[in-house]
Motif scaffolding. Structure first.
Motif, PDB file in Angstrom:
ATOM      1  N   ALA A  60       0.802  -1.225   0.000  1.00  0.00           N
ATOM      2  CA  ALA A  60       0.000   0.000   0.000  1.00  0.00           C
ATOM      3  C   ALA A  60       0.831   1.270   0.000  1.00  0.00           C
ATOM      4  CB  ALA A  60      -0.925   0.004   1.218  1.00  0.00           C
ATOM      5  N   VAL A  61       2.117   1.173   0.268  1.00  0.00           N
ATOM      6  CA  VAL A  61       2.897   2.382   0.524  1.00  0.00           C
ATOM      7  C   VAL A  61       2.967   3.315  -0.681  1.00  0.00           C
ATOM      8  CG1 VAL A  61       5.166   1.370  -0.048  1.00  0.00           C
ATOM      9  CG2 VAL A  61       5.009   3.239   1.613  1.00  0.00           C
ATOM     10  N   ASP A  62       3.121   2.787  -1.896  1.00  0.00           N
ATOM     11  CA  ASP A  62       3.236   3.638  -3.085  1.00  0.00           C
ATOM     12  C   ASP A  62       1.879   4.041  -3.643  1.00  0.00           C
ATOM     13  OD1 ASP A  62       5.979   3.687  -3.043  1.00  0.00           O
ATOM     14  OD2 ASP A  62       6.216   1.981  -4.391  1.00  0.00           O
ATOM     15  N   GLU A  63       0.910   3.131  -3.575  1.00  0.00           N
ATOM     16  CA  GLU A  63      -0.425   3.394  -4.115  1.00  0.00           C
ATOM     17  C   GLU A  63      -1.453   2.888  -3.105  1.00  0.00           C
ATOM     18  OE1 GLU A  63      -3.260   2.062  -7.879  1.00  0.00           O
ATOM     19  OE2 GLU A  63      -1.164   1.459  -7.854  1.00  0.00           O
ATOM     20  N   PRO A  64      -1.734   3.696  -2.070  1.00  0.00           N
ATOM     21  CA  PRO A  64      -2.587   3.202  -0.982  1.00  0.00           C
ATOM     22  C   PRO A  64      -4.014   2.898  -1.409  1.00  0.00           C
ATOM     23  CG  PRO A  64      -2.144   5.547  -0.718  1.00  0.00           C
ATOM     24  CD  PRO A  64      -1.244   5.056  -1.813  1.00  0.00           C
ATOM     25  N   TYR A  65      -4.554   3.647  -2.375  1.00  0.00           N
ATOM     26  CA  TYR A  65      -5.916   3.393  -2.836  1.00  0.00           C
ATOM     27  C   TYR A  65      -6.095   3.946  -4.240  1.00  0.00           C
ATOM     28  CZ  TYR A  65      -6.129   7.980  -0.492  1.00  0.00           C
ATOM     29  OH  TYR A  65      -5.861   9.252  -0.055  1.00  0.00           O
ATOM     30  N   PHE A  66      -7.202   3.556  -4.855  1.00  0.00           N
ATOM     31  CA  PHE A  66      -7.489   3.985  -6.228  1.00  0.00           C
ATOM     32  C   PHE A  66      -8.912   4.497  -6.382  1.00  0.00           C
ATOM     33  CE2 PHE A  66      -8.014  -0.620  -5.806  1.00  0.00           C
ATOM     34  CZ  PHE A  66      -9.366  -0.743  -6.075  1.00  0.00           C
ATOM     35  N   GLY A  67      -9.726   4.391  -5.335  1.00  0.00           N
ATOM     36  CA  GLY A  67     -11.112   4.813  -5.458  1.00  0.00           C
ATOM     37  C   GLY A  67     -11.701   5.281  -4.149  1.00  0.00           C
ATOM     38  N   ARG A  68     -12.737   6.057  -4.266  1.00  0.00           N
ATOM     39  CA  ARG A  68     -13.479   6.540  -3.094  1.00  0.00           C
ATOM     40  C   ARG A  68     -14.971   6.412  -3.376  1.00  0.00           C
ATOM     41  NH1 ARG A  68     -13.468  12.804  -0.728  1.00  0.00           N
ATOM     42  NH2 ARG A  68     -15.574  12.713   0.191  1.00  0.00           N
ATOM     43  N   LEU A  69     -15.698   5.943  -2.368  1.00  0.00           N
ATOM     44  CA  LEU A  69     -17.142   5.832  -2.475  1.00  0.00           C
ATOM     45  C   LEU A  69     -17.756   6.408  -1.200  1.00  0.00           C
ATOM     46  CD1 LEU A  69     -19.218   4.292  -4.522  1.00  0.00           C
ATOM     47  CD2 LEU A  69     -19.486   2.756  -2.568  1.00  0.00           C
ATOM     48  N   ASP A  70     -18.577   7.460  -1.332  1.00  0.00           N
ATOM     49  CA  ASP A  70     -19.283   8.023  -0.181  1.00  0.00           C
ATOM     50  C   ASP A  70     -20.634   7.329  -0.063  1.00  0.00           C
ATOM     51  OD1 ASP A  70     -17.111   9.636  -0.169  1.00  0.00           O
ATOM     52  OD2 ASP A  70     -18.182  11.542  -0.315  1.00  0.00           O
ATOM     53  N   PHE A  71     -20.801   6.549   1.017  1.00  0.00           N
ATOM     54  CA  PHE A  71     -21.974   5.695   1.180  1.00  0.00           C
ATOM     55  C   PHE A  71     -22.637   5.964   2.520  1.00  0.00           C
ATOM     56  CE2 PHE A  71     -23.764   1.469   2.491  1.00  0.00           C
ATOM     57  CZ  PHE A  71     -24.778   1.413   1.540  1.00  0.00           C
ATOM     58  N   GLN A  72     -23.936   6.217   2.481  1.00  0.00           N
ATOM     59  CA  GLN A  72     -24.717   6.413   3.702  1.00  0.00           C
ATOM     60  C   GLN A  72     -25.583   5.185   3.933  1.00  0.00           C
ATOM     61  OE1 GLN A  72     -27.327   9.811   3.736  1.00  0.00           O
ATOM     62  NE2 GLN A  72     -28.037   9.440   5.833  1.00  0.00           N
ATOM     63  N   GLU A  73     -25.205   4.414   4.936  1.00  0.00           N
ATOM     64  CA  GLU A  73     -25.960   3.208   5.257  1.00  0.00           C
ATOM     65  C   GLU A  73     -27.302   3.585   5.862  1.00  0.00           C
ATOM     66  OE1 GLU A  73     -25.449  -0.604   8.253  1.00  0.00           O
ATOM     67  OE2 GLU A  73     -23.631   0.331   7.393  1.00  0.00           O
ATOM     68  N   SER A  74     -28.327   2.838   5.509  1.00  0.00           N
ATOM     69  CA  SER A  74     -29.667   3.103   6.037  1.00  0.00           C
ATOM     70  C   SER A  74     -29.640   3.120   7.562  1.00  0.00           C
ATOM     71  CB  SER A  74     -30.647   2.025   5.559  1.00  0.00           C
ATOM     72  OG  SER A  74     -30.783   2.075   4.157  1.00  0.00           O
ATOM     73  N   GLY A  75     -30.277   4.150   8.155  1.00  0.00           N
ATOM     74  CA  GLY A  75     -30.324   4.261   9.606  1.00  0.00           C
ATOM     75  C   GLY A  75     -29.211   5.090  10.199  1.00  0.00           C
ATOM     76  N   THR A  76     -28.269   5.557   9.353  1.00  0.00           N
ATOM     77  CA  THR A  76     -27.184   6.415   9.839  1.00  0.00           C
ATOM     78  C   THR A  76     -27.439   7.850   9.398  1.00  0.00           C
ATOM     79  OG1 THR A  76     -25.839   5.986   7.866  1.00  0.00           O
ATOM     80  CG2 THR A  76     -25.530   4.524   9.760  1.00  0.00           C
ATOM     81  N   ALA A  77     -26.713   8.777  10.049  1.00  0.00           N
ATOM     82  CA  ALA A  77     -27.012  10.198   9.850  1.00  0.00           C
ATOM     83  C   ALA A  77     -26.337  10.806   8.637  1.00  0.00           C
ATOM     84  CB  ALA A  77     -26.606  10.984  11.104  1.00  0.00           C
ATOM     85  N   ALA A  78     -25.194  10.249   8.223  1.00  0.00           N
ATOM     86  CA  ALA A  78     -24.443  10.901   7.147  1.00  0.00           C
ATOM     87  C   ALA A  78     -23.693   9.867   6.317  1.00  0.00           C
ATOM     88  CB  ALA A  78     -23.460  11.919   7.733  1.00  0.00           C
ATOM     89  N   ALA A  79     -23.256  10.309   5.142  1.00  0.00           N
ATOM     90  CA  ALA A  79     -22.465   9.442   4.262  1.00  0.00           C
ATOM     91  C   ALA A  79     -21.050   9.312   4.805  1.00  0.00           C
ATOM     92  CB  ALA A  79     -22.440  10.009   2.850  1.00  0.00           C
ATOM     93  N   ASN A  80     -20.486   8.139   4.639  1.00  0.00           N
ATOM     94  CA  ASN A  80     -19.133   7.857   5.110  1.00  0.00           C
ATOM     95  C   ASN A  80     -18.224   7.650   3.909  1.00  0.00           C
ATOM     96  OD1 ASN A  80     -16.991   7.176   6.804  1.00  0.00           O
ATOM     97  ND2 ASN A  80     -17.551   5.010   6.832  1.00  0.00           N
ATOM     98  N   PRO A  81     -17.121   8.424   3.781  1.00  0.00           N
ATOM     99  CA  PRO A  81     -16.213   8.212   2.647  1.00  0.00           C
ATOM    100  C   PRO A  81     -15.401   6.933   2.829  1.00  0.00           C
ATOM    101  CG  PRO A  81     -15.354   9.922   4.086  1.00  0.00           C
ATOM    102  CD  PRO A  81     -16.706   9.566   4.627  1.00  0.00           C
ATOM    103  N   LEU A  82     -15.504   6.022   1.869  1.00  0.00           N
ATOM    104  CA  LEU A  82     -14.781   4.749   1.894  1.00  0.00           C
ATOM    105  C   LEU A  82     -13.710   4.777   0.809  1.00  0.00           C
ATOM    106  CD1 LEU A  82     -17.937   2.423   2.019  1.00  0.00           C
ATOM    107  CD2 LEU A  82     -16.653   3.326   3.973  1.00  0.00           C
ATOM    108  N   TYR A  83     -12.468   4.539   1.207  1.00  0.00           N
ATOM    109  CA  TYR A  83     -11.364   4.523   0.251  1.00  0.00           C
ATOM    110  C   TYR A  83     -10.993   3.074  -0.040  1.00  0.00           C
ATOM    111  CZ  TYR A  83     -10.818   9.541   0.524  1.00  0.00           C
ATOM    112  OH  TYR A  83     -11.040  10.891   0.427  1.00  0.00           O
ATOM    113  N   ILE A  84     -10.948   2.726  -1.313  1.00  0.00           N
ATOM    114  CA  ILE A  84     -10.743   1.344  -1.757  1.00  0.00           C
ATOM    115  C   ILE A  84      -9.332   1.181  -2.299  1.00  0.00           C
ATOM    116  CG2 ILE A  84     -11.737  -0.550  -3.096  1.00  0.00           C
ATOM    117  CD1 ILE A  84     -13.776   0.897  -1.332  1.00  0.00           C
ATOM    118  N   GLY A  85      -8.617   0.152  -1.823  1.00  0.00           N
ATOM    119  CA  GLY A  85      -7.252  -0.104  -2.280  1.00  0.00           C
ATOM    120  C   GLY A  85      -6.976  -1.587  -2.422  1.00  0.00           C
ATOM    121  N   LYS A  86      -5.742  -1.917  -2.781  1.00  0.00           N
ATOM    122  CA  LYS A  86      -5.373  -3.326  -2.958  1.00  0.00           C
ATOM    123  C   LYS A  86      -5.229  -4.053  -1.625  1.00  0.00           C
ATOM    124  CE  LYS A  86      -2.947  -2.632  -7.349  1.00  0.00           C
ATOM    125  NZ  LYS A  86      -1.657  -2.728  -8.061  1.00  0.00           N
ATOM    126  N   ALA A  87      -4.994  -3.298  -0.556  1.00  0.00           N
ATOM    127  CA  ALA A  87      -4.846  -3.906   0.764  1.00  0.00           C
ATOM    128  C   ALA A  87      -5.506  -3.021   1.805  1.00  0.00           C
ATOM    129  CB  ALA A  87      -3.370  -4.102   1.104  1.00  0.00           C
TER     130      ALA A  87
END
Length: 720
Positions: A60-87
């Motif tokens: 992960a050190v050189d390329e920690p992630y490649f994507g971001r998804l802001d997702f608000q799970e039902s029953g929660t107050a706000a969207a949570n930014p999720l960063y997606i990577g190889k590890a």
């Protein structure tokens, strides 16, 4: 860069800096922690966790992630930014995930979500999780530097208008000499395959360039993550068409942090299981002959050796032979070690057919022979006079050796060879069974068997006989098997592999339109699906081609349509490039035109160039001529084990599975590519290897498979 894009860039830059600091800190601490080598099991487990952390953070050190998804799970107050990577990377202070592993259930949203205001969902260990997606963002990070930020969905705009921009950006990159991972660009239809249940025989029909090989490799990484308690990397294997292809794909799994997965050709694996008892006849000559015959090639039918011996009907024939052999395998007479003492044949048959029936044939024989020897020792123990006992022991050993001559020990090869023998076949194998095998196959087989050689199509039958004779050791069983270019496998090969695979866990992939080895392969995927339980079989089609430009795909489709009835056509992504170039010249201008074309392509952006000949002999001649002209090239032959990149010279049938920035197809004339099914498939394979540039050279009348409509035609007798 507009204000919104600038703001997004600054936001991601700040987040990346924080993530890099945390990764560097954790990695430094783990590297400073001494490695534990002692016997304490608790400490060993802790050290294994630390080593896993070192590996993940290094990845992960050189390329920690490649994507971001802001997702608000039902029953929660706000969207949570999720960063997606190889590890996955966790914040050690808070336990919050800084980076989510791309294989995690929630990460599937990043691949499956394609826009819209409706709720999105994913399957988790706790059940179905629903919620709303507010942002989907692609990121390019190289060496800890943020290079690109692309929003592919923004709920405030309800837009996926630039959804393909990032994909096209990645597809436009040039190739080196290794296949790369696609974790940042996995498409929804590919993700469904990757995340399919483990105990399923997946069959994937994928057009050229659909990413089916890469999808299969990512599926292995997913299975190791999702079923970590049930599967082991060392008990997985990838079967590829040749060793060079294995070298070409060798970089993908390490990039995904996966090691120890077996990679082999079916031939190498089979010969290893058979303990090198036989050797394979030279396949290079067979291949060269097959692909150079053109319209003189004999028609392929079910009596062709590869099709006949590769059919499930031949497996049933072997079943019948082995069953009849087993029924009368045991000697028919009582055994008498010396006068006055007799072991009834009924006892021997009881030991063989009842007490040891769950063992394979050879093991059963070993156990029964050992039982006879113990019985002999018990009889000898009743004799007190030592001189007489010694005399009887010697006589008993001699009589047992004689008795066992009627109970021969067979290997897979000796049994298989016996099936084809005209004389000396035992009574257990009636000659009328031999009549089921065409005379030409019997004659050809016996010719090779005399030299202890076999053909490729003999390996599956030999393996099947081997399993019936010896069984399958537990350390030979696979947790999952990938078969690439599976259209060139036979049903018998797949059936044998199924016996070596737990729960029929397969990923079988290929393209019927690229089935150029018709003498041994299949023409319909039902030939494989019929081998498995219907409820445990999955079938997917990948129609979109991500490899080549729209112009190249449309041209290749036309080639296929001119020679194949109801072909499976590729649907290109909207990535436009140069028109296909058709260079028409005379035979004198052929080589100077080739030199000029190579120079032109090298001056452009092409890093990898393929000069593709019709046959291996012609490839050899071109390689020698180019080398004499001072142009450095790599000749690829059927025995090649490494793909080196640069300029490659190779026959068209060996291009399958590879891809190049530019392809120069030589001698695309009526004499080399006729309007036949096989030539259409060969030319289609050659065309679909090109990512960005496809040039065809025709020193003479152009092949009837080629349409010049909408192509750039250059007619010349001198270099361009």
């Amino acid at each position: 860069m507009d204000t919104k894009t600038q703001s997004a860039y600054q936001e991601e830059l700040q987040r990346l800096e924080q993530t890099n600091i945390e990764i560097d800190k954790q990695l430094e601490r783990l590297r400073k922690t001494p490695v534990y080598y002692g016997p304490d099991l608790t400490e060993q487990a802790l050290e294994a966790a630390r080593e896993n952390g070192r590996l993940n953070l290094t990845k992960a050190v050189d390329e920690p992630y490649f994507g971001r998804l802001d997702f608000q799970e039902s029953g929660t107050a706000a969207a949570n930014p999720l960063y997606i990577g190889k590890a996955g990377v966790e914040d050690e202070r808070t336990g919050h995930l800084l980076v989510i592993d791309w294989r995690a259930p929630v990460a599937s949203l990043f691949y499956s979500f394609t826009g819209g205001l409706d709720a999105a969902s994913y399957d988790s260990p706790d059940g179905l999780i629903e919620g709303l997606v507010y942002l989907k963002r692609n990121l390019v990070v190289r060496k800890q530097i943020l290079q690109r930020v692309v929003d592919t969905y923004d709920r405030t705009e309800d837009s996926m208008a630039v959804g393909d921009e990032f994909l096209l950006y990645r597809l436009g990159e040039n190739k080196d000499n290794k296949l790369r991972d696609i974790v940042s660009t996995i498409q929804a239809e590919q993700d469904r395959i990757i995340r399919a249940a483990k105990n399923t025989a997946l069959i994937i029909q994928g057009v050229a360039g659909s990413g089916k090989t890469t999808v299969a490799l990512h599926r292995l990484a997913f299975l190791l993550y999702q079923y970590r308690e049930q599967v082991r990397a060392e008990r997985m294997i990838i079967f590829a068409p040749n060793s060079m292809f294995l070298d070409y794909i060798s970089g993908v799994l390490p990039e995904l942090g996966v090691g120890n997965i077996g990679q082999s050709t079916f031939t190498d694996w089979a010969l290893d299981v058979l303990d090198q008892e036989v050797k394979l006849a030279d396949q290079a000559l067979t291949l060269q002959t097959w692909f150079s015959l053109g319209s003189k090639r004999p028609p392929v039918d079910d009596h062709a050796p590869g099709r006949f011996k590769g059919a499930i009907a031949f497996k049933h024939y072997l079943d019948e032979c082995l069953t009849k052999f087993e029924e009368s395998y045991v000697p028919q007479a009582d055994f008498s070690p010396w006068e006055g003492i007799k072991l009834p044949i009924t006892s021997i048959r009881e030991w063989f057919f009842v007490e040891n029936k769950h063992y394979p044939l050879v093991k059963r024989r070993e156990r029964v022979v050992a039982r006879i020897k113990r019985w002999m020792e018990m009889q000898l123990d009743k004799i007190w006079e030592q001189s007489k006992k010694k005399e009887l022991k010697k006589k008993a050993a001699q009589r047992l050796r004689t008795y066992l001559t009627s109970w021969p020990e067979h290997t897979a090869f000796t049994f298989y060879k016996m099936l084809f023998a005209d004389k000396g076949r035992p009574d257990q194998l009636p000659v009328d069974l031999l009549a089921q095998i065409p005379e030409s196959i019997v004659a050809s087989s016996n010719k090779h068997f005399k030299k202890k050689e076999v053909q490729l199509e003999d390996l599956a039958p030999l393996l099947y006989i081997h399993t019936r004779l010896y069984g399958i050791p537990s350390d030979r069983l696979f947790d999952h098997v990938v078969i690439d270019e599976a259209q060139d496998f036979s049903p018998f090969q797949v059936a044998v592999l199924d016996a070596y695979t737990r729960n029929s866990s397969f990923t079988i992939l290929g393209d019927l339109s690229q089935g150029i080895h018709a003498y041994q392969g299949i023409t319909d995927w039902k030939e494989f699906s019929s081998l498995f339980q219907t409820e445990a079989t999955g079938y997917f089609e990948l129609e979109r081609s991500y490899r080549s430009t729209m112009e190249i795909i449309q041209f290749a489709n036309q080639v296929l349509q001119r020679g194949v009835e109801n072909p499976l056509l590729a649907v290109p992504v909207f990535r436009s490039g140069n028109k296909v170039r058709v260079l028409q010249t005379d035979i004198k201008g052929r080589f100077p035109l080739l030199q000029s074309a190579i120079a032109t392509l090298q001056q452009g952006t092409s890093s990898t160039i393929a000069v593709v000949a019709r046959t291996e002999k012609q490839a050899q001649e071109l390689h020698e001529a180019l080398s004499a002209a001072g142009i450095e090239t790599n000749l690829i032959t059927s025995k090649q084990r490494v793909y080196r990149g640069g300029i490659s010279v190779l026959p068209v049938y060996l291009t399958k599975g590879l891809e190049f920035d530019a392809v120069l197809l030589m001698d695309v004339t009526a004499g080399h590519y006729e309007a036949t099914l096989m030539d259409a498939k060969l030319l289609y394979v050659g065309c679909t290897r090109a990512l960005h540039e496809l040039w065809l050279m025709a020193p003479g009348e152009l092949s009837p498979l080629v349409s010049t409509e909408d192509q750039e035609i250059v007619t010349t007798q001198s270099p361009v």
